[in-house]
Scaffold this active site. Structure first.
Site, PDB file in Angstrom:
ATOM      1  N   LYS A 179      -1.957  69.523  -0.917  1.00 51.80           N
ATOM      2  CA  LYS A 179      -0.526  69.941  -0.276  1.00 51.80           C
ATOM      3  C   LYS A 179      -0.755  70.442   1.364  1.00 51.80           C
ATOM      4  O   LYS A 179       0.141  70.117   2.101  1.00 51.80           O
ATOM      5  CB  LYS A 179       0.052  71.192  -1.038  1.00 51.80           C
ATOM      6  CG  LYS A 179       1.162  71.726  -0.241  1.00 51.80           C
ATOM      7  CD  LYS A 179       2.129  72.684  -1.142  1.00 51.80           C
ATOM      8  CE  LYS A 179       3.332  72.936   0.034  1.00 51.80           C
ATOM      9  NZ  LYS A 179       4.293  73.858  -0.751  1.00 51.80           N
TER      10      LYS A 179
ATOM     11  N   ARG B 272      11.195  90.264  14.604  1.00 46.84           N
ATOM     12  CA  ARG B 272      11.076  88.735  14.610  1.00 46.84           C
ATOM     13  C   ARG B 272       9.715  87.888  14.493  1.00 46.84           C
ATOM     14  O   ARG B 272       9.439  86.971  14.967  1.00 46.84           O
ATOM     15  CB  ARG B 272      11.217  88.529  16.400  1.00 46.84           C
ATOM     16  CG  ARG B 272      12.401  88.974  16.823  1.00 46.84           C
ATOM     17  CD  ARG B 272      12.967  88.432  18.171  1.00 46.84           C
ATOM     18  NE  ARG B 272      14.264  89.144  18.430  1.00 46.84           N
ATOM     19  CZ  ARG B 272      14.347  90.260  19.216  1.00 46.84           C
ATOM     20  NH1 ARG B 272      13.253  90.964  19.517  1.00 46.84           N
ATOM     21  NH2 ARG B 272      15.375  90.803  19.592  1.00 46.84           N
TER      22      ARG B 272
ATOM     23  N   HIS C  83      15.430  70.066 -10.731  1.00 49.05           N
ATOM     24  CA  HIS C  83      16.581  70.871 -10.241  1.00 49.05           C
ATOM     25  C   HIS C  83      17.935  70.712 -11.260  1.00 49.05           C
ATOM     26  O   HIS C  83      18.410  71.908 -11.509  1.00 49.05           O
ATOM     27  CB  HIS C  83      16.932  70.837  -8.747  1.00 49.05           C
ATOM     28  CG  HIS C  83      15.699  71.369  -7.990  1.00 49.05           C
ATOM     29  ND1 HIS C  83      15.514  70.941  -6.808  1.00 49.05           N
ATOM     30  CD2 HIS C  83      14.682  72.367  -8.234  1.00 49.05           C
ATOM     31  CE1 HIS C  83      14.651  71.652  -6.158  1.00 49.05           C
ATOM     32  NE2 HIS C  83      13.995  72.436  -7.262  1.00 49.05           N
TER      33      HIS C  83
ATOM     34  N   ARG D  75       6.759  64.991   4.244  1.00 48.15           N
ATOM     35  CA  ARG D  75       6.611  66.350   3.322  1.00 48.15           C
ATOM     36  C   ARG D  75       7.701  66.356   2.298  1.00 48.15           C
ATOM     37  O   ARG D  75       7.309  66.900   1.353  1.00 48.15           O
ATOM     38  CB  ARG D  75       7.085  67.607   4.165  1.00 48.15           C
ATOM     39  CG  ARG D  75       6.672  69.085   3.271  1.00 48.15           C
ATOM     40  CD  ARG D  75       6.832  70.068   4.097  1.00 48.15           C
ATOM     41  NE  ARG D  75       6.762  71.521   3.106  1.00 48.15           N
ATOM     42  CZ  ARG D  75       6.112  72.771   3.560  1.00 48.15           C
ATOM     43  NH1 ARG D  75       6.079  72.860   4.752  1.00 48.15           N
ATOM     44  NH2 ARG D  75       6.028  73.603   2.742  1.00 48.15           N
TER      45      ARG D  75
ATOM     46  N   GLU E 232       3.384  71.310 -12.117  1.00 43.31           N
ATOM     47  CA  GLU E 232       3.499  71.122 -10.712  1.00 43.31           C
ATOM     48  C   GLU E 232       2.065  70.408 -10.095  1.00 43.31           C
ATOM     49  O   GLU E 232       2.200  69.671  -9.326  1.00 43.31           O
ATOM     50  CB  GLU E 232       3.694  72.490 -10.125  1.00 43.31           C
ATOM     51  CG  GLU E 232       3.973  72.270  -8.496  1.00 43.31           C
ATOM     52  CD  GLU E 232       5.580  72.051  -8.288  1.00 43.31           C
ATOM     53  OE1 GLU E 232       6.660  72.361  -8.930  1.00 43.31           O
ATOM     54  OE2 GLU E 232       5.744  71.178  -7.263  1.00 43.31           O
TER      55      GLU E 232
ATOM     56  N   ASN F 132       8.567  66.588  -2.914  1.00 44.60           N
ATOM     57  CA  ASN F 132       9.741  67.023  -4.036  1.00 44.60           C
ATOM     58  C   ASN F 132       9.903  65.846  -5.046  1.00 44.60           C
ATOM     59  O   ASN F 132      10.784  65.864  -5.798  1.00 44.60           O
ATOM     60  CB  ASN F 132      10.796  66.906  -3.240  1.00 44.60           C
ATOM     61  CG  ASN F 132      11.117  67.900  -2.104  1.00 44.60           C
ATOM     62  OD1 ASN F 132      10.511  69.081  -2.432  1.00 44.60           O
ATOM     63  ND2 ASN F 132      11.642  67.631  -1.000  1.00 44.60           N
TER      64      ASN F 132
END
Ligand code: GLY
Length: 359
Positions: free
Chosen positions: A220, A114, A245, A234, A178, A238
């Protein structure tokens, strides 16, 4: 501190967060008496086993190279290997590899007992500035990428830039794509760092590379600290990714480097912002295109088509976006730039403007 070594702290409250170190030779210096397992990308193990500290004896859990690591079966066998090695909750897992290895290894750390703490040791520029920071972990499902995962922050990130010496040029450019996205979110100084340092970065200059990674990670970290679980802001990370994509999906995942598609996606996002009359900085598309070309990256979808020689036609891209854009409310919403340092998410887009950009 030497300009070739920097530290960025990502603080998330309640004592959680990541200490992110960037520089040369970091992995070799790591003293991990209590680290009980090393999860490592098989290709990295083959190329760089001498860089892994001798204190890291077995168990070493090898992963398939690249995106092939991000499968249920690999996750299951990794968890079983951790159990077989008898790791307990106080032990740590170190994950060494690119973005896919960090995604898979981080998810294994989130699930095992966990949740155990983990150290991300990214080995590609893309993973150093993006995947290893912010705690997104995932595997892919038959229906799409990253559809099952968890937010699980690494306690430490070691971006050892010595790994970049063996990175193929296209993968280096992918990281720089990026980085350009991150610079558009950050604003002027980071964008200028890329503009003035383009040639040094392409040549692998350690000081320029360390400075770039540190600034990207700082940006970031600020975004993640303000919205760790992506309930809103956040999403700006993207930027360019809906186009990227779609191109990756149409090309067939793995055929085009992600950050190269992000660079083309940035050009497309700027064009779309222009069609919607929300672009406040008229010089930005030209400036971004010049930077992209200097870095050997496509400045938009047309250049991506030319460079790749692939038939990334408008209909196929729009259909691929249908699978990405998406479950929430049906309407088309994009992350778009208004200017440098002024990126917004949730901007409504009409089909006609989108079609003009995809054409
Ligand atoms: N790569 C996007 C994010 O971490 O949110």
């Amino acid at each position: 501190m030497s300009p070739e070594r920097q530290v960025v702290e990502l603080e998330l409250g309640h004592g959680r967060g990541s200490r992110i170190e960037i520089g040369r030779g970091l992995l070799g210096e790591l003293d991990l008496p209590d680290a009980a397992a090393l999860i490592v990308d098989g290709q990295v193990l083959a190329l760089h086993s001498e860089r892994l500290p001798p204190s890291w004896g077995p168990p070493r859990i090898g992963l398939p190279a690249g995106e092939d690591a991000k499968r249920w079966g690999v996750l299951g066998s990794t968890l079983e290997a951790l159990a077989e090695a008898g790791l307990d909750r106080g032990d740590r897992i170190a994950v060494v590899g690119g973005g896919a290895a960090c995604d898979l290894g981080g998810l294994a750390a989130a699930l095992y007992l966990r949740g155990v703490s983990w150290i991300a040791c990214p080995t590609t520029l893309l993973a150093m500035i993006d995947a290893s920071v912010g705690g997104k972990t995932a595997v892919d499902l038959g229906q799409g990428k990253n559809l099952a995962g968890a937010f699980w922050q690494p306690g430490q990130v070691l971006a050892d830039i010595d790994f970049l010496a063996t990175l193929p040029p296209e993968e280096l450019r992918s990281g720089l794509g990026e980085a350009t996205k991150t610079a558009m979110i950050a604003g002027g100084p980071l964008f200028q760092l890329l503009e003035s340092g383009a040639q040094a970065l392409l040549a692998g200059d350690p000081a320029a590379t360390t400075a770039l990674i540190a600034e990207c990670v700082r940006t970031k970290s600020e975004v993640v600290a303000s919205d760790e679980f992506e309930s809103g802001g956040r999403a700006v990370l993207n930027l360019g990714h809906t186009f990227a994509h779609a191109a990756e999906r149409v090309a067939g995942f793995g055929r085009l480097p992600h950050g190269v598609c992000v660079a083309a996606g940035l050009g497309a996002a700027l064009e779309l912002a222009g069609h919607l009359w929300i672009l406040e900085d008229a010089d930005l598309p030209g400036r971004t295109a010049r930077l992209a070309r200097e870095l050997g990256l496509p400045a938009g979808l047309r250049e991506l088509r030319e460079m790749s020689g692939l038939d990334l036609n408008a209909e196929a891209l729009r259909a691929a976006m249908g699978q990405d854009k998406k479950r929430r409310g049906g309407g088309l919403r994009f992350v778009l730039p208004r200017g440098l340092g002024r990126v917004e998410h949730g901007i409504e887009v009409d089909e006609r403007s989108l079609a003009q950009v995809l054409a």
